[in-house]
Design a protein around this motif. Structure first.
Motif, PDB file in Angstrom:
ATOM      1  N   ASP A   8     -26.334  52.935  15.262  1.00 15.55           N
ATOM      2  CA  ASP A   8     -27.292  53.468  16.227  1.00 15.55           C
ATOM      3  C   ASP A   8     -28.364  52.429  16.558  1.00 15.55           C
ATOM      4  N   ARG A   9     -28.898  51.762  15.547  1.00 14.76           N
ATOM      5  CA  ARG A   9     -29.942  50.762  15.781  1.00 14.76           C
ATOM      6  C   ARG A   9     -29.415  49.587  16.583  1.00 14.76           C
ATOM      7  N   LEU A  10     -28.176  49.195  16.332  1.00 14.47           N
ATOM      8  CA  LEU A  10     -27.619  48.035  17.021  1.00 14.47           C
ATOM      9  C   LEU A  10     -27.148  48.360  18.432  1.00 14.47           C
ATOM     10  N   ASP A  11     -26.814  49.640  18.692  1.00 14.87           N
ATOM     11  CA  ASP A  11     -26.286  50.028  20.002  1.00 14.87           C
ATOM     12  C   ASP A  11     -27.348  50.478  20.997  1.00 14.87           C
ATOM     13  N   ARG A  12     -28.569  50.662  20.551  1.00 17.66           N
ATOM     14  CA  ARG A  12     -29.589  51.174  21.458  1.00 17.66           C
ATOM     15  C   ARG A  12     -29.989  50.125  22.500  1.00 17.66           C
ATOM     16  N   GLN A  13     -30.797  50.546  23.432  1.00 18.14           N
ATOM     17  CA  GLN A  13     -31.241  49.676  24.510  1.00 18.14           C
ATOM     18  C   GLN A  13     -32.000  48.467  23.961  1.00 18.14           C
ATOM     19  N   PRO A  14     -31.986  47.355  24.696  1.00 20.61           N
ATOM     20  CA  PRO A  14     -32.713  46.172  24.238  1.00 20.61           C
ATOM     21  C   PRO A  14     -34.174  46.500  23.941  1.00 20.61           C
ATOM     22  N   SER A  15     -34.652  45.927  22.868  1.00 26.64           N
ATOM     23  CA  SER A  15     -36.009  46.191  22.402  1.00 26.64           C
ATOM     24  C   SER A  15     -36.962  45.134  22.931  1.00 26.64           C
ATOM     25  N   ALA A  20     -37.691  41.772  15.315  1.00 24.66           N
ATOM     26  CA  ALA A  20     -38.148  42.811  14.391  1.00 24.66           C
ATOM     27  C   ALA A  20     -37.031  43.813  14.119  1.00 24.66           C
ATOM     28  N   ASP A  21     -36.261  44.162  15.148  1.00 24.64           N
ATOM     29  CA  ASP A  21     -35.137  45.080  14.961  1.00 24.64           C
ATOM     30  C   ASP A  21     -34.092  44.473  14.042  1.00 24.64           C
ATOM     31  N   LEU A  22     -33.772  43.209  14.245  1.00 26.19           N
ATOM     32  CA  LEU A  22     -32.807  42.527  13.394  1.00 26.19           C
ATOM     33  C   LEU A  22     -33.349  42.432  11.967  1.00 26.19           C
ATOM     34  N   ALA A  23     -34.623  42.155  11.825  1.00 21.46           N
ATOM     35  CA  ALA A  23     -35.237  42.087  10.493  1.00 21.46           C
ATOM     36  C   ALA A  23     -35.109  43.429   9.787  1.00 21.46           C
ATOM     37  N   ASP A  24     -35.317  44.525  10.508  1.00 15.65           N
ATOM     38  CA  ASP A  24     -35.206  45.858   9.920  1.00 15.65           C
ATOM     39  C   ASP A  24     -33.804  46.118   9.385  1.00 15.65           C
ATOM     40  N   VAL A  25     -32.788  45.859  10.204  1.00 12.22           N
ATOM     41  CA  VAL A  25     -31.421  46.132   9.753  1.00 12.22           C
ATOM     42  C   VAL A  25     -30.986  45.149   8.670  1.00 12.22           C
ATOM     43  N   LEU A  26     -31.450  43.907   8.751  1.00 12.77           N
ATOM     44  CA  LEU A  26     -31.119  42.920   7.715  1.00 12.77           C
ATOM     45  C   LEU A  26     -31.724  43.333   6.378  1.00 12.77           C
ATOM     46  N   LEU A  27     -32.987  43.699   6.371  1.00  9.37           N
ATOM     47  CA  LEU A  27     -33.635  44.128   5.133  1.00  9.37           C
ATOM     48  C   LEU A  27     -32.975  45.388   4.579  1.00  9.37           C
ATOM     49  N   ALA A  28     -32.643  46.324   5.453  1.00  6.27           N
ATOM     50  CA  ALA A  28     -31.989  47.556   5.006  1.00  6.27           C
ATOM     51  C   ALA A  28     -30.636  47.254   4.368  1.00  6.27           C
ATOM     52  N   GLU A  29     -29.884  46.360   4.964  1.00  8.13           N
ATOM     53  CA  GLU A  29     -28.576  45.995   4.403  1.00  8.13           C
ATOM     54  C   GLU A  29     -28.727  45.262   3.078  1.00  8.13           C
ATOM     55  N   LEU A  30     -29.646  44.314   3.015  1.00  6.00           N
ATOM     56  CA  LEU A  30     -29.855  43.569   1.771  1.00  6.00           C
ATOM     57  C   LEU A  30     -30.359  44.488   0.654  1.00  6.00           C
ATOM     58  N   ALA A  31     -31.087  45.536   1.015  1.00  7.31           N
ATOM     59  CA  ALA A  31     -31.601  46.476   0.010  1.00  7.31           C
ATOM     60  C   ALA A  31     -30.469  47.238  -0.678  1.00  7.31           C
ATOM     61  N   THR A  32     -29.319  47.313  -0.035  1.00  3.57           N
ATOM     62  CA  THR A  32     -28.177  48.007  -0.635  1.00  3.57           C
ATOM     63  C   THR A  32     -27.371  47.095  -1.552  1.00  3.57           C
ATOM     64  N   GLN A  33     -27.691  45.816  -1.562  1.00  2.00           N
ATOM     65  CA  GLN A  33     -26.922  44.840  -2.328  1.00  2.00           C
ATOM     66  C   GLN A  33     -27.666  44.406  -3.588  1.00  2.00           C
ATOM     67  N   SER A  38     -23.162  36.593   1.583  1.00  2.00           N
ATOM     68  CA  SER A  38     -23.054  35.442   2.485  1.00  2.00           C
ATOM     69  C   SER A  38     -23.584  35.818   3.868  1.00  2.00           C
ATOM     70  N   ILE A  39     -24.205  34.849   4.494  1.00  2.00           N
ATOM     71  CA  ILE A  39     -24.761  35.081   5.826  1.00  2.00           C
ATOM     72  C   ILE A  39     -23.640  35.324   6.833  1.00  2.00           C
ATOM     73  N   ALA A  40     -22.459  34.747   6.580  1.00  2.00           N
ATOM     74  CA  ALA A  40     -21.314  34.986   7.473  1.00  2.00           C
ATOM     75  C   ALA A  40     -20.896  36.452   7.415  1.00  2.00           C
ATOM     76  N   ARG A  41     -20.848  37.022   6.219  1.00  2.00           N
ATOM     77  CA  ARG A  41     -20.485  38.431   6.067  1.00  2.00           C
ATOM     78  C   ARG A  41     -21.534  39.330   6.727  1.00  2.00           C
ATOM     79  N   LEU A  42     -22.815  39.003   6.524  1.00  2.00           N
ATOM     80  CA  LEU A  42     -23.884  39.779   7.150  1.00  2.00           C
ATOM     81  C   LEU A  42     -23.819  39.681   8.670  1.00  2.00           C
ATOM     82  N   SER A  43     -23.528  38.501   9.164  1.00  2.00           N
ATOM     83  CA  SER A  43     -23.428  38.294  10.605  1.00  2.00           C
ATOM     84  C   SER A  43     -22.363  39.206  11.210  1.00  2.00           C
ATOM     85  N   LYS A  44     -21.214  39.297  10.553  1.00  2.00           N
ATOM     86  CA  LYS A  44     -20.141  40.169  11.043  1.00  2.00           C
ATOM     87  C   LYS A  44     -20.535  41.635  10.932  1.00  2.00           C
TER      88      LYS A  44
END
Length: 99
Positions: A8-15, A20-33, A38-44
């Motif tokens: 939902d966060r990635l599909d919404r209209q451009p911010s 900041a949006d990318l930082a939010d989803v990156l931090l949320a994903e890293l918090a689960t790990q 690897s940055i390649a895995r996160l990028s995908k």
């Protein structure tokens, strides 16, 4: 963060502030790990360009940009040719505080 929320966060209209949006989803994903990812895995997974993630990590990490220190929330390490990211304790505390 569940897959639906991430999508939902990635599909919404451009911010007005896509970094900041990318930082939010990156931090949320890293918090689960619990281990570096690897940055390649996160990028995908986040459907973000490698260079965009690196720019985002520059602000979230320990790097100084224009003599302004980063937040120190994300640690970057090299494992051979792979760039690995993991949340620092400071970053985990920030994620908990913003929930």
């Amino acid at each position: 963060m569940t897959e639906d929320v991430l999508t939902d966060r990635l599909d919404r209209q451009p911010s007005a502030n896509p970094v900041a949006d990318l930082a939010d989803v990156l931090l949320a994903e890293l918090a689960t790990q619990s281990e570096p990812v690897s940055i390649a895995r996160l990028s995908k997974k986040l459907r973000a360009r490698h260079s965009s993630l690196l720019r985002c990590v520059a602000y979230l990490g320990d790097y100084c940009i224009g003599q302004q220190p980063g937040l120190g929330w994300v640690h970057v390490e090299q494992d051979g040719d792979r760039t690995m990211l993991i949340l620092t304790e400071k970053g985990r505390a920030a994620c908990i505080a913003t929930k």
